[in-house]
Write a protein that holds these residues in place. Structure first.
Motif, PDB file in Angstrom:
ATOM      1  N   HIS A  51       9.098   1.628   3.598  1.00 46.02           N
ATOM      2  CA  HIS A  51       8.007   1.397   3.417  1.00 46.02           C
ATOM      3  C   HIS A  51       7.130   0.619   4.463  1.00 46.02           C
ATOM      4  O   HIS A  51       6.019   0.602   4.549  1.00 46.02           O
ATOM      5  CB  HIS A  51       7.613   0.755   2.017  1.00 46.02           C
ATOM      6  CG  HIS A  51       8.367  -0.433   1.960  1.00 46.02           C
ATOM      7  ND1 HIS A  51       7.987  -1.365   0.880  1.00 46.02           N
ATOM      8  CD2 HIS A  51       9.344  -1.316   2.578  1.00 46.02           C
ATOM      9  CE1 HIS A  51       8.629  -2.696   1.059  1.00 46.02           C
ATOM     10  NE2 HIS A  51       9.444  -2.494   1.842  1.00 46.02           N
ATOM     11  N   ASP A  89       4.418  10.043   0.744  1.00 43.26           N
ATOM     12  CA  ASP A  89       5.049   8.617   0.839  1.00 43.26           C
ATOM     13  C   ASP A  89       5.852   8.342  -0.347  1.00 43.26           C
ATOM     14  O   ASP A  89       6.302   7.192  -0.433  1.00 43.26           O
ATOM     15  CB  ASP A  89       3.659   7.636   0.599  1.00 43.26           C
ATOM     16  CG  ASP A  89       2.963   7.597   1.808  1.00 43.26           C
ATOM     17  OD1 ASP A  89       3.501   7.482   2.887  1.00 43.26           O
ATOM     18  OD2 ASP A  89       1.752   7.316   1.780  1.00 43.26           O
ATOM     19  N   GLN A 127       1.671   4.004   5.747  1.00 41.53           N
ATOM     20  CA  GLN A 127       1.272   5.283   4.970  1.00 41.53           C
ATOM     21  C   GLN A 127       1.524   6.506   6.021  1.00 41.53           C
ATOM     22  O   GLN A 127       1.055   6.446   7.087  1.00 41.53           O
ATOM     23  CB  GLN A 127      -0.051   5.055   4.445  1.00 41.53           C
ATOM     24  CG  GLN A 127      -0.102   4.030   3.320  1.00 41.53           C
ATOM     25  CD  GLN A 127      -1.348   4.252   2.868  1.00 41.53           C
ATOM     26  OE1 GLN A 127      -2.275   3.460   3.072  1.00 41.53           O
ATOM     27  NE2 GLN A 127      -1.879   4.928   1.601  1.00 41.53           N
ATOM     28  N   HIS A 128       1.956   7.332   5.545  1.00 44.29           N
ATOM     29  CA  HIS A 128       2.091   8.962   6.393  1.00 44.29           C
ATOM     30  C   HIS A 128       0.803   9.156   6.976  1.00 44.29           C
ATOM     31  O   HIS A 128       0.851   9.538   8.117  1.00 44.29           O
ATOM     32  CB  HIS A 128       2.550   9.919   5.238  1.00 44.29           C
ATOM     33  CG  HIS A 128       3.098  11.249   5.902  1.00 44.29           C
ATOM     34  ND1 HIS A 128       2.102  12.107   6.773  1.00 44.29           N
ATOM     35  CD2 HIS A 128       4.303  11.841   6.049  1.00 44.29           C
ATOM     36  CE1 HIS A 128       2.995  13.045   7.112  1.00 44.29           C
ATOM     37  NE2 HIS A 128       4.169  12.845   6.842  1.00 44.29           N
ATOM     38  N   ARG A 129      -0.469   9.416   6.172  1.00 48.91           N
ATOM     39  CA  ARG A 129      -1.589   9.637   6.549  1.00 48.91           C
ATOM     40  C   ARG A 129      -2.294   8.967   7.850  1.00 48.91           C
ATOM     41  O   ARG A 129      -2.938   9.159   8.562  1.00 48.91           O
ATOM     42  CB  ARG A 129      -2.500   9.735   5.638  1.00 48.91           C
ATOM     43  CG  ARG A 129      -2.992   8.128   5.005  1.00 48.91           C
ATOM     44  CD  ARG A 129      -4.227   8.533   3.774  1.00 48.91           C
ATOM     45  NE  ARG A 129      -4.304   7.418   3.242  1.00 48.91           N
ATOM     46  CZ  ARG A 129      -5.185   6.410   3.709  1.00 48.91           C
ATOM     47  NH1 ARG A 129      -5.952   6.591   4.619  1.00 48.91           N
ATOM     48  NH2 ARG A 129      -5.351   5.441   2.913  1.00 48.91           N
ATOM     49  N   GLU A 130      -1.732   7.383   8.018  1.00 47.18           N
ATOM     50  CA  GLU A 130      -2.190   6.524   8.946  1.00 47.18           C
ATOM     51  C   GLU A 130      -1.369   6.618  10.171  1.00 47.18           C
ATOM     52  O   GLU A 130      -1.577   6.523  11.384  1.00 47.18           O
ATOM     53  CB  GLU A 130      -2.193   5.181   8.519  1.00 47.18           C
ATOM     54  CG  GLU A 130      -3.225   4.925   7.350  1.00 47.18           C
ATOM     55  CD  GLU A 130      -3.183   3.656   6.682  1.00 47.18           C
ATOM     56  OE1 GLU A 130      -2.511   2.941   7.231  1.00 47.18           O
ATOM     57  OE2 GLU A 130      -4.462   3.480   5.940  1.00 47.18           O
ATOM     58  N   ARG A 188       2.414   2.129  -3.457  1.00 50.40           N
ATOM     59  CA  ARG A 188       1.232   2.119  -4.353  1.00 50.40           C
ATOM     60  C   ARG A 188       0.742   3.659  -4.101  1.00 50.40           C
ATOM     61  O   ARG A 188      -0.281   3.942  -4.501  1.00 50.40           O
ATOM     62  CB  ARG A 188       0.275   1.024  -4.575  1.00 50.40           C
ATOM     63  CG  ARG A 188       0.844  -0.282  -5.204  1.00 50.40           C
ATOM     64  CD  ARG A 188      -0.336  -1.435  -5.414  1.00 50.40           C
ATOM     65  NE  ARG A 188      -0.625  -1.800  -4.147  1.00 50.40           N
ATOM     66  CZ  ARG A 188      -1.898  -1.549  -3.600  1.00 50.40           C
ATOM     67  NH1 ARG A 188      -2.639  -1.011  -4.261  1.00 50.40           N
ATOM     68  NH2 ARG A 188      -2.092  -2.402  -2.595  1.00 50.40           N
ATOM     69  N   SER A 189       1.190   4.027  -2.967  1.00 53.42           N
ATOM     70  CA  SER A 189       0.125   5.325  -2.422  1.00 53.42           C
ATOM     71  C   SER A 189       0.400   6.623  -3.401  1.00 53.42           C
ATOM     72  O   SER A 189       1.801   6.716  -4.249  1.00 53.42           O
ATOM     73  CB  SER A 189       0.814   5.739  -0.965  1.00 53.42           C
ATOM     74  OG  SER A 189       0.524   6.942  -0.857  1.00 53.42           O
ATOM     75  N   GLU A 215       0.683  -1.260   0.015  1.00 60.68           N
ATOM     76  CA  GLU A 215      -0.118   0.107  -0.021  1.00 60.68           C
ATOM     77  C   GLU A 215       0.890   1.391   0.060  1.00 60.68           C
ATOM     78  O   GLU A 215       0.354   2.276  -0.679  1.00 60.68           O
ATOM     79  CB  GLU A 215      -0.944   0.084   1.341  1.00 60.68           C
ATOM     80  CG  GLU A 215      -2.176  -1.000   1.115  1.00 60.68           C
ATOM     81  CD  GLU A 215      -3.192  -0.515   2.050  1.00 60.68           C
ATOM     82  OE1 GLU A 215      -2.746   0.069   3.099  1.00 60.68           O
ATOM     83  OE2 GLU A 215      -4.079  -1.500   2.202  1.00 60.68           O
ATOM     84  N   VAL A 216       2.034   1.480   0.756  1.00 63.02           N
ATOM     85  CA  VAL A 216       2.762   2.260   0.875  1.00 63.02           C
ATOM     86  C   VAL A 216       3.413   2.392  -0.635  1.00 63.02           C
ATOM     87  O   VAL A 216       3.516   3.816  -0.979  1.00 63.02           O
ATOM     88  CB  VAL A 216       3.859   2.399   2.020  1.00 63.02           C
ATOM     89  CG1 VAL A 216       4.850   3.349   1.955  1.00 63.02           C
ATOM     90  CG2 VAL A 216       3.368   2.115   3.098  1.00 63.02           C
ATOM     91  N   ASP A 228       0.143   9.547  -2.209  1.00 61.30           N
ATOM     92  CA  ASP A 228       0.309  10.752  -1.606  1.00 61.30           C
ATOM     93  C   ASP A 228       1.756  11.055  -1.611  1.00 61.30           C
ATOM     94  O   ASP A 228       2.666  10.378  -1.480  1.00 61.30           O
ATOM     95  CB  ASP A 228       0.009  10.021  -0.118  1.00 61.30           C
ATOM     96  CG  ASP A 228       0.205  11.523   1.131  1.00 61.30           C
ATOM     97  OD1 ASP A 228       0.822  12.413   0.863  1.00 61.30           O
ATOM     98  OD2 ASP A 228      -0.370  11.086   2.185  1.00 61.30           O
TER      99      ASP A 228
END
Length: 253
Positions: free
Chosen positions: A226, A31, A230-233, A25-26, A22-23, A28
């Motif tokens: 990675h 990331d 994710q940054h936002r989480e 493929r982010s 997920e990271v 954001d």
């Protein structure tokens, strides 16, 4: 002082080649992490700590037109591989580039970039001036640096304090005596590789624990893989004074 985080990623960068997590493929931008480096603008001087493989891309992105000196934390490739690209500054500034590092690191640079130091110098190669750093305060173009000895598993590495700013990357141990050099910093940038413990880097919780002990006004995490998430989480889970660093982040002191 203006501080720009040029890169906040681990040795492979983020996304990692071939990874579909997920990271990686982010979408954001926070990331997307180039190899770790920082630019300091202080007292009219432009100084970069570490020149990783993404050095050229980083200085172009941030439009760093002048560079007065380089300072190295240690000799690993993700911190040194971009050294050749200082040629552009040699040409535009018409002077050799001062390089500051401990003796072991300078010797490794001589091996990795042997053509720079050859008796017969090919036209157009980087021009450098070497300065040996020891575990005592020194000046870089009139700017005071205090080395902070940390351990990267069994490899000694230097972090640096410049005024009220401390920068430490590639560490998983700091002695009590060296912590005293950090205390009182308004801003600390510290490595936090991933969630799980690692043999040579602080994990997220280890970094948080250390920063809560040091108590800077503000702290940012760097050298992130990675596997951190994710940054936002991740960022909302951190204490209020600790944020995740990201490429291009600028701080004023």
């Amino acid at each position: 002082m203006r501080i720009t985080l040029l890169g906040t990623g681990t040795s492979q960068g983020v996304p990692v080649i071939g990874c579909t997590c997920e990271v990686c493929r982010s979408v954001d931008y926070r990331d997307k992490r180039l190899r770790v480096s920082v630019h300091l603008q202080v007292d009219g001087k432009s100084i970069i700590i570490d020149t990783g493989p993404d050095f050229r891309q980083q200085v172009l992105r941030e439009r760093i037109k002048t560079l007065d000196a380089l300072v190295f934390t240690h000799e690993h490739k993700d911190h040194t591989a971009g050294l050749d690209d200082i040629r552009a500054y040699n040409f535009s500034q018409h002077k050799d580039m001062p390089i500051y590092a401990e003796e072991r690191v300078l010797e490794q640079l001589k091996k990795e970039f042997s053509y720079i130091f050859a008796d017969y110098k090919y036209p157009g190669i980087p021009q450098v001036q070497l300065h040996t750093v020891r575990n005592e305060p020194f000046e870089v173009e009139g700017v005071s640096f205090t080395p902070i000895r940390v351990m990267h598993y069994k490899l000694p590495v230097f972090g640096y304090r410049v005024g009220d700013f401390t920068y430490i990357t590639d560490a998983n141990f700091i002695s009590e005596a060296e912590k005293e050099k950090v205390k009182g910093s308004k801003v600390v940038v510290l490595n936090a590789l991933r969630q799980e413990p690692h043999i040579s880097h602080f994990s997220l919780q280890e970094a948080v624990n250390l920063l809560e002990e040091l108590q800077p006004e503000q702290a940012y995490l760097t050298h992130i893989s990675h596997l951190l998430g994710q940054h936002r989480e991740v960022e909302p889970q951190l204490p209020d004074f600790i944020r995740l660093g990201y490429d291009g982040l600028q701080l004023e002191l």
